[in-house]
Design an enzyme around this catalytic site. Sequence first.
Site, PDB file in Angstrom:
ATOM      1  N   TYR A  64     -25.440  16.991 -41.386  1.00  9.04           N
ATOM      2  CA  TYR A  64     -26.293  16.821 -42.555  1.00  9.04           C
ATOM      3  C   TYR A  64     -27.443  15.862 -42.288  1.00  9.04           C
ATOM      4  O   TYR A  64     -28.487  15.941 -42.950  1.00  9.04           O
ATOM      5  CB  TYR A  64     -25.452  16.379 -43.756  1.00  9.04           C
ATOM      6  CG  TYR A  64     -24.503  17.462 -44.191  1.00  9.04           C
ATOM      7  CD1 TYR A  64     -24.978  18.590 -44.850  1.00  9.04           C
ATOM      8  CD2 TYR A  64     -23.144  17.391 -43.906  1.00  9.04           C
ATOM      9  CE1 TYR A  64     -24.126  19.616 -45.223  1.00  9.04           C
ATOM     10  CE2 TYR A  64     -22.283  18.409 -44.279  1.00  9.04           C
ATOM     11  CZ  TYR A  64     -22.781  19.517 -44.930  1.00  9.04           C
ATOM     12  OH  TYR A  64     -21.930  20.538 -45.299  1.00  9.04           O
ATOM     13  N   MET A  65     -27.289  14.971 -41.316  1.00  6.69           N
ATOM     14  CA  MET A  65     -28.402  14.111 -40.925  1.00  6.69           C
ATOM     15  C   MET A  65     -29.506  14.952 -40.280  1.00  6.69           C
ATOM     16  O   MET A  65     -30.693  14.721 -40.508  1.00  6.69           O
ATOM     17  CB  MET A  65     -27.919  13.047 -39.942  1.00  6.69           C
ATOM     18  CG  MET A  65     -26.938  12.059 -40.526  1.00  6.69           C
ATOM     19  SD  MET A  65     -26.266  10.956 -39.282  1.00  6.69           S
ATOM     20  CE  MET A  65     -27.737  10.096 -38.761  1.00  6.69           C
ATOM     21  N   ILE A  66     -29.122  15.944 -39.478  1.00  2.00           N
ATOM     22  CA  ILE A  66     -30.103  16.787 -38.800  1.00  2.00           C
ATOM     23  C   ILE A  66     -30.802  17.712 -39.792  1.00  2.00           C
ATOM     24  O   ILE A  66     -32.022  17.881 -39.750  1.00  2.00           O
ATOM     25  CB  ILE A  66     -29.421  17.603 -37.687  1.00  2.00           C
ATOM     26  CG1 ILE A  66     -28.943  16.672 -36.567  1.00  2.00           C
ATOM     27  CG2 ILE A  66     -30.351  18.659 -37.129  1.00  2.00           C
ATOM     28  CD1 ILE A  66     -28.123  17.364 -35.495  1.00  2.00           C
TER      29      ILE A  66
ATOM     30  N   THR B 110     -30.849  35.529 -47.433  1.00  3.89           N
ATOM     31  CA  THR B 110     -31.984  35.450 -48.355  1.00  3.89           C
ATOM     32  C   THR B 110     -32.925  36.628 -48.161  1.00  3.89           C
ATOM     33  O   THR B 110     -33.432  37.214 -49.135  1.00  3.89           O
ATOM     34  CB  THR B 110     -32.752  34.133 -48.131  1.00  3.89           C
ATOM     35  OG1 THR B 110     -31.884  33.033 -48.402  1.00  3.89           O
ATOM     36  CG2 THR B 110     -33.970  34.044 -49.031  1.00  3.89           C
TER      37      THR B 110
ATOM     38  N   GLY C 252     -29.370  27.028 -47.123  1.00  3.55           N
ATOM     39  CA  GLY C 252     -29.196  25.649 -46.684  1.00  3.55           C
ATOM     40  C   GLY C 252     -30.513  24.983 -46.314  1.00  3.55           C
ATOM     41  O   GLY C 252     -31.541  25.644 -46.150  1.00  3.55           O
TER      42      GLY C 252
ATOM     43  N   THR D 188     -33.700  29.641 -40.463  1.00  8.36           N
ATOM     44  CA  THR D 188     -32.313  29.323 -40.114  1.00  8.36           C
ATOM     45  C   THR D 188     -32.323  28.285 -39.020  1.00  8.36           C
ATOM     46  O   THR D 188     -32.954  28.478 -37.979  1.00  8.36           O
ATOM     47  CB  THR D 188     -31.527  30.564 -39.654  1.00  8.36           C
ATOM     48  OG1 THR D 188     -30.293  30.127 -39.054  1.00  8.36           O
ATOM     49  CG2 THR D 188     -32.296  31.369 -38.631  1.00  8.36           C
ATOM     50  N   ILE D 189     -31.670  27.200 -39.263  1.00  7.09           N
ATOM     51  CA  ILE D 189     -31.640  26.128 -38.272  1.00  7.09           C
ATOM     52  C   ILE D 189     -30.863  26.554 -37.026  1.00  7.09           C
ATOM     53  O   ILE D 189     -31.077  26.035 -35.927  1.00  7.09           O
ATOM     54  CB  ILE D 189     -31.031  24.844 -38.903  1.00  7.09           C
ATOM     55  CG1 ILE D 189     -31.448  23.598 -38.108  1.00  7.09           C
ATOM     56  CG2 ILE D 189     -29.522  24.951 -39.015  1.00  7.09           C
ATOM     57  CD1 ILE D 189     -31.120  22.302 -38.813  1.00  7.09           C
ATOM     58  N   ASP D 190     -29.964  27.557 -37.182  1.00  3.87           N
ATOM     59  CA  ASP D 190     -29.132  28.013 -36.063  1.00  3.87           C
ATOM     60  C   ASP D 190     -29.887  28.898 -35.074  1.00  3.87           C
ATOM     61  O   ASP D 190     -29.340  29.247 -34.032  1.00  3.87           O
ATOM     62  CB  ASP D 190     -27.918  28.799 -36.582  1.00  3.87           C
ATOM     63  CG  ASP D 190     -26.941  27.932 -37.344  1.00  3.87           C
ATOM     64  OD1 ASP D 190     -27.081  26.697 -37.297  1.00  3.87           O
ATOM     65  OD2 ASP D 190     -26.042  28.486 -37.996  1.00  3.87           O
TER      66      ASP D 190
ATOM     67  N   GLY E 244     -26.646  32.089 -53.355  1.00  6.44           N
ATOM     68  CA  GLY E 244     -26.280  33.072 -54.370  1.00  6.44           C
ATOM     69  C   GLY E 244     -27.308  33.118 -55.495  1.00  6.44           C
ATOM     70  O   GLY E 244     -28.473  32.783 -55.333  1.00  6.44           O
TER      71      GLY E 244
END
Length: 479
Positions: free
Chosen positions: A373-375, A192, A101, A218-220, A165
């Site tokens: 999705y804006m972030i 990944t 992502g 990872t944004i999380d 994938g």
Amino acid sequence: MAVSGDPKLKIFKGEAGYVLEDVPHLADYLSDLPTYPNPLQTNPAYSVVKQYFVNEDDTVAQKIVVHKDSPRGTHLRRAGPRQKVYFEADEVHACIVTCGGLCPGLNTVIREIVCGLYHMYGVNKVLGIDGGYSGFYSRNTVDLTPRVVNDIHKRGGTILGTSRGGHDTSKIVDSIHDRGINQVYIIGGDGTQKGASVIFEEVRHRGLKVAVAGVPKTIDNDIPVIDRSFGFDTAVEEAQRAINAAHVEAESIENGIGVVKLMGRYSGFIAMYATLASRDVDCCLIPESPFFLEGRGGLFEFIEKRLKENGHIVIVIAEGAGQDLLSESMNQQDASGNKLLKDVGLWISQRIKDHFAHQNKMSINLKYIDPTYMIRAIPSNAADNVYCTLLAQSAVHGAMAGFTGFVVGPVNGRHSYIPFNHITERQNKVVITDRMWARLLSSTNQPSFLNPKDVDEVLKEEEPLIQLLEGDNCKDSKY
């Protein structure tokens, strides 16, 4: 110094409980490799630096809170330039790929890998792999130069494109070999990096002189070992806009409720930090902390209580929270192997509306905001830009020094080279028995929503953080 018997792990044990979990090196499986003086010695930019190179014996402690009788514990190889390199500038043919992502900072990492190779080591052959792992064998490549990447850090997303994938190890390594690539920089999350680990193993199996370096993304913020992942600071900062909008909407009308859904599939770090930074949030719900809706001590009771006290309430919920409460569970997965989640934000908003309509005690006005999705799509902020630069340059230094099969990242403030298995074996999660979660509960004045049974289960899973640190079984609180 004793050496581990497992050939896949480079573990060295020294005195006083010292353990080094080292990363692989090209010289481990290729003999008689020539070395060359590091060109940084003659680089004008580094002429003022007192010490050009990292000492070969420098390591970084994985745990820094110890007692006087504690063993020295596990250490990792310190990142940075070495006195000798295993590639000449004209020999290097590098490639960069982004997978998974979107995340703020991707373009900055790409830019700084290209510029680092070019300006520090004189490398001028760098390819961008288009469209993730599948791009190795099904897409065109992009020639990357400092001029091409000059302004890309000002844009969101990734100029190389991405996908989930598409990992076919044999085809990928065939492509690497056929193109003459000898340095592979892979930017992506835990899935990944699992793929990167398999690529490294195949490269080693074939005996190729190819350095495989990972930059964890990872944004999380759910990647373990490292202090934080790039893009996280930007995400927390940008989430403030959504929370502020929800707060304005909620306080501007009688019995206003603002619900904001933020990223956090398995880990609630963005929701937790955004809540703490905002101070306008009344309730934060994350995947690690179970909650219930109805009855004494439930979420509905708390909402009603807060509306009577303040006339409005703001709720922040992570996307992975409360999935066990949704009536229909989803067993499907995306191309990266992540479980597809139901939209908990829409679900909880509707349940709140239905509850108050059924009770007929008070009318409410609920506004739901999903800025996900804006972030993800914005450029990284100043702090993340600097951080991405350090990550990229550390990866370049490591690959040039012949290290391979590693990811880079700060451990207790010092950038380190970390074996792939450390990143892929587990996920970083909010510890709800930790002080940081207690700070959040104190800030929002929300109940924990935990019953005694839930607390017992949590304590079984997580070691008590106030216990004495003992050997490798201890767990530090970073905060």
